[in-house]
Motif scaffolding. Structure first.
Motif: not given
Length: 840
Positions: A64-72, A578-594, A626-627
């Motif tokens: 379900m964690g994958h499902v949440r991740n991919y759905s987002i 490559l020409d940039f300093d950071e790989p991920f401009t925005n990061l979203l940390t999803q919660g767990m599915v419990i 899930i969303l």
RNA sequence: GCCGAAGUGGCGGAAUUGGCAGACGCAGCAGACUCAAAAUCUGCCGCCCUUAAAAGCGUGCCGGUUCGAGUCCGGCCUUCGGCACCA
């Protein structure tokens, strides 16, 4: 007319009243695949958007964690596509790693076979979720066309002096039969299998991540789109401190001992010197000491080193040591200090030796008290006076004035800190220096299922890189997998024995493979150019697509993967790839599915299988639930009844459009706004308010749960209007925009219903725009309070001014009655919101 | 010990800038439809008192600022996460 009638008959036949997700989902998945709907290509004329979910380990099944991740991720990717961006949305597999090898040991199945079967199954499940991936870009780290470039990158690091082999005391997990990086030891246990980690002395490969410690720290400031707590965790992990390194002479030994301190202001209080048992000087001391003393010291060191890491490093364990009998000199005041070997100094941090200042460091206080080592007080607090005889613990406040410190007496401690460091630098026995908690990244693994380290050992030429044109160094297929044995690679003659690339003589291959975190440190770059066979990726492609605009994954990678990837990006930038300093401009940390308050796990028996849910209700329902059930960053409590509710909602959408089908079908694409009646105006207002809300919730706030709830409200409004006479063209507009908004969340049902009324694919349409004028209500219900308590509600026209609203509120009969006999002291009026009357 | 996050109905959660606490959904209750049930549609649904209305209470606890606090400030409590002898 005839055409219309025909179409109506055809539709009535085709538009079944019943929502059948199993049928329509399969149908559209097939069509999307056949028509290559999600194929992505670079287009320099269009603005790009790179949406990425952390790729999974191919364990066999999605959870379900994958499902949440991919759905987002899928909602975002589809939404941004509809907004007109050229969207890159790829998927792959982090396919090297232990479980495949364990399967080989336990079930005799080759890791490659096991892995690829799992990949096939999980890819099928991903496809059943209806995700908008460009499958053509799939990157699988265990495939030769991928790990060839992982090896190429290792060689790049090597050539830049960032990969080196050294003998070191390293973390060893017995169960996994391999070493681990510091980041991969959690509470003294292996991050993967949770078994206790031991220490072992081995010659191992490292990546020099410490060279980048400062940039990794500083550039956190660039990451405005990262959660604060992840940045703080990285900051703590890097653990930069600034202070003074200086040397103390030990004349009897003919040696100098370097120490590092962040409290140079207390340097006049040094009464002893504490060495780690691993400190190189300990051996020399033993040689110089009496036999008896040497034996005592050796015994102490052995006993200490035998203890586990947790025992040794827990703050509350007893501080112990042995006096060596030797002394060193404090260069600031010439005073003698006893040299001790102790159990509380870490060999790996600073210089492995610490100046002992009992009065201003609690650990030194406890140690000195236990062994009757002298104490000298050097800091007095600003208010009150400390007396050494009365003290029961060290004075550790960062405020005070110096005493017993020669010419620095009376100086405020922060000023003194600088002056004392100046003094050490001027006199040449010390230097300002930064220290980091971060250690170099141990990348060797004594395992088979990883990318082989492309190095050859030759007796004549030494350590030699495998020439670029010979890459990849392939994993031999025909090897034995046995539990507890040496790595299958070390056991494979065919693999080990080779010719030296330099001199052609007999040579041996390195048999360690790379930490799989190396494979995952650059995969997001490979997606930009997945089929390149000249380079890991083309610079133009990577600079167009990367950095990742939105990265989505679990918080468990806050340090590990996210720190390593940042490191890789910086090295590759320095190399000009490559020409940039950071790989991920925005990061979203999803919660767990419990479920039932705990993380889903086999041992707890609270696992809900995505396969089962999708089989029963369809992917659209699973995604929607899930969303909807929780905001993305928070943990999500699984609820079977909640899933039922999401299914019910989709069926409700289906039925209401079925109910209005005739009208929607005959409605025109434009109509006269002025001719709408009050009900129709209200309904249209509801539509445009919904568009506004969903656009903001998805595009700006990532509040998918409230986006879904406002779509639900719109559907409820349609139900409320089902017995009313509503302009068909308005209904057509509502159906259209409703389906467009639903498309990112529930792509199959949206596509199916779209196809019944409109041309083309719903996923190729533009995101609806709202009519700002329509979102404004003509009247507003405002609250009238007396002394902050709601006493009445009145209807006023929108855009009313403060004064008029105040007058209307005071004129309301109920308010008038309540105010009789009272004095109005003050009236607060917020137009369109409320009036608060303060009365006595 | 240090750092961080969270605490709102029976439950998941909403309230975006200090302005109606509880949107939306789940569960529950009632009605319509049905021979009946399921499904569906409609209504009710924080606590307390009450036939009802009205009042009162209510966002972990205590206090403060404000006409007005879930939201801001000070002090705590609980839960979860990270770090933890880092000199």
């Amino acid at each position: 007319m005839k055409q219309r009638l025909e179409r109506f008959i055809k539709m009535a036949k085709e538009f079944d009243e019943k929502y059948t997700p199993a049928e329509i989902e399969k149908k559209w998945q097939k069509i999307w695949e056949e028509q290559d709907v999600y194929k992505t290509e670079r287009d320099d004329t269009k603005k790009k958007y790179y949406a990425l979910e952390m790729f999974p380990y191919p364990s066999g099944k999605l959870h379900m964690g994958h499902v949440r991740n991919y759905s987002i991720g899928d909602v975002l990717a589809r939404f941004k596509t509809m907004e007109g961006y050229n969207v890159l949305h790829p998927m792959g597999f982090d396919a090297f790693g232990m479980p495949a090898e364990n399967a080989a040991i336990e079930h005799g199945i080759h890791p490659s076979k096991w892995t690829h079967e799992n990949i096939a199954n999980m890819t099928r499940q991903q496809k059943e979720m209806g995700l908008s991936y460009d499958w053509d870009r799939q990157a699988i780290t265990c495939n030769e066309d991928y790990y060839r470039w992982t090896q190429w990158l290792f060689e790049l690091f090597y050539k830049k002096g960032l990969a080196y082999k050294k003998a070191a005391t390293v973390n060893w997990c017995d169960k996994c039969g391999t070493v681990l990086a510091n980041e991969q030891v959690v509470d003294g246990k292996c991050w993967r299998c949770d078994s206790e980690v031991a220490k072992k002395d081995l010659a191992q490969w490292f990546f020099k991540i410490t060279d980048y410690a400062d940039r990794l720290l500083q550039d956190l400031a660039l990451l405005k789109g990262w959660p604060e707590r992840v940045k703080i965790m990285q900051e703590n992990w890097i653990g930069k401190s600034e202070g003074l390194e200086f040397v103390l002479k030990a004349p009897e030994l003919g040696e100098e001992i370097a120490v590092y301190t962040t409290r140079p202001d207390t340097a006049f209080g040094v009464t002893f010197m504490a060495l780690a048992p691993e400190h190189p000087l300990v051996e020399k001391i033993c040689a110089a000491a009496s036999e008896e003393k040497a034996a005592e010291i050796k015994k102490f060191c052995e006993e200490t080193r035998a203890k586990s890491d947790i025992e040794r490093t827990s703050g509350d364990s007893e501080k112990e040591g042995v006096f060596t009998g030797f002394y060193c000199e404090n260069p600031f005041n010439g005073k003698k200090a006893q040299i001790w070997v102790t159990n509380y100094v870490l060999a790996e941090y600073g210089t492995g030796a610490v100046m002992g200042v009992p009065t201003e460091d609690q650990r030194d206080w406890m140690f000195a008290t236990k062994y009757n080592i002298p104490k000298i007080l050097t800091i007095q607090p600003k208010d009150g006076e400390l007396k050494l005889e009365e003290m029961t613990e060290a004075y550790v406040e960062k405020e005070g004035v110096l005493i017993n410190s020669g010419k620095f007496d009376g100086m405020e401690m922060h000023e003194a800190m600088n002056k004392i460091m100046d003094e050490a630098e001027n006199l040449g026995f010390g230097k300002r220096r930064a220290n980091y908690r971060l250690r170099d990244w141990l990348i060797s693994r004594q395992r088979y299922w990883g990318a082989p380290i492309p190095v050859i050992y030759c007796d004549k030429c030494g350590e030699v890189l495998v020439p670029e044109e010979d890459l990849p160094v392939k994993l031999p297929q025909d090897v034995k997998f046995e539990s507890g044995a040496v790595s299958p690679l070390a056991d494979s003659k065919e693999f080990v024995e080779c010719a030296c690339p330099k001199c052609g003589g007999a040579a041996r291959r390195e048999t360690d493979t790379m930490d799989t975190f190396i494979c995952s440190s650059w995969y997001y770059l490979r997606y930009a150019d997945p089929h390149n066979d000249k380079m890991p990726f083309d610079k133009k492609e990577v600079n167009y697509w990367a950095p990742v605009d939105q990265y989505i994954g679990g918080i468990e990678h806050a340090i590990l993967h996210l720190l390593y990837s940042r490191f890789f990006t910086k090295v590759l930038k320095d190399e000009g790839l490559l020409d940039f300093d950071e790989p991920f401009t925005n990061l979203l940390t999803q919660g767990m599915v419990i479920k039932d308050g705990a993380k889903m796990s086999k041992s707890k028996g609270n696992v809900v299988s995505p396969e089962e849910i999708i089989g029963k209700y369809g992917a659209d329902t699973a995604r929607l639930f899930i969303l909807f059930a929780a905001p993305v960053e928070r943990d999500l409590e699984w609820s079977d009844q909640g899933v039922e509710g999401s299914y019910r909602f989709l069926a409700r959408v289906w039925r209401i459009l079925h109910h209005f089908a005739d009208a929607i079908d005959k409605g025109a694409d434009s109509y006269d706004l002025a001719a709408l009646n009050a009900d129709e105006k209200e309904l249209r207002g509801a539509l445009h308010r919904t568009i506004k809300k969903v656009t903001e919730d998805v595009g700006e706030r990532f509040m998918f749960n409230t986006a879904v709830s406002s779509i639900m409200e719109l559907v409820n409004a349609l139900y409320a209007a089902q017995d009313k006479e509503i302009n068909p063209s308005l209904l057509r507009e509502i159906a259209k925009d409703l389906l467009l908004m639903l498309a990112p969340f529930a792509p199959h049902i949206a596509e199916e219903l779209w196809s019944k009324f409109f041309a083309g694919s719903v996923h190729k349409q533009s995101w609806p725009k709202y009519d700002a004028a329509a979102t404004v209500k003509t009247t507003a219900e405002i609250v009238v309070q007396i002394n902050g308590k709601v006493r009445d509600k009145i209807i006023v026209e929108a855009g009313i001014d403060k004064k008029a609203q105040e007058e209307q509120a005071l004129a309301a009969p109920k308010i008038k009655e309540l105010l009789t006999g009272k004095n109005v002291v003050k009236v607060i009026s917020v137009p369109g919101k409320l009036v608060n009357i303060v009365a006595k």
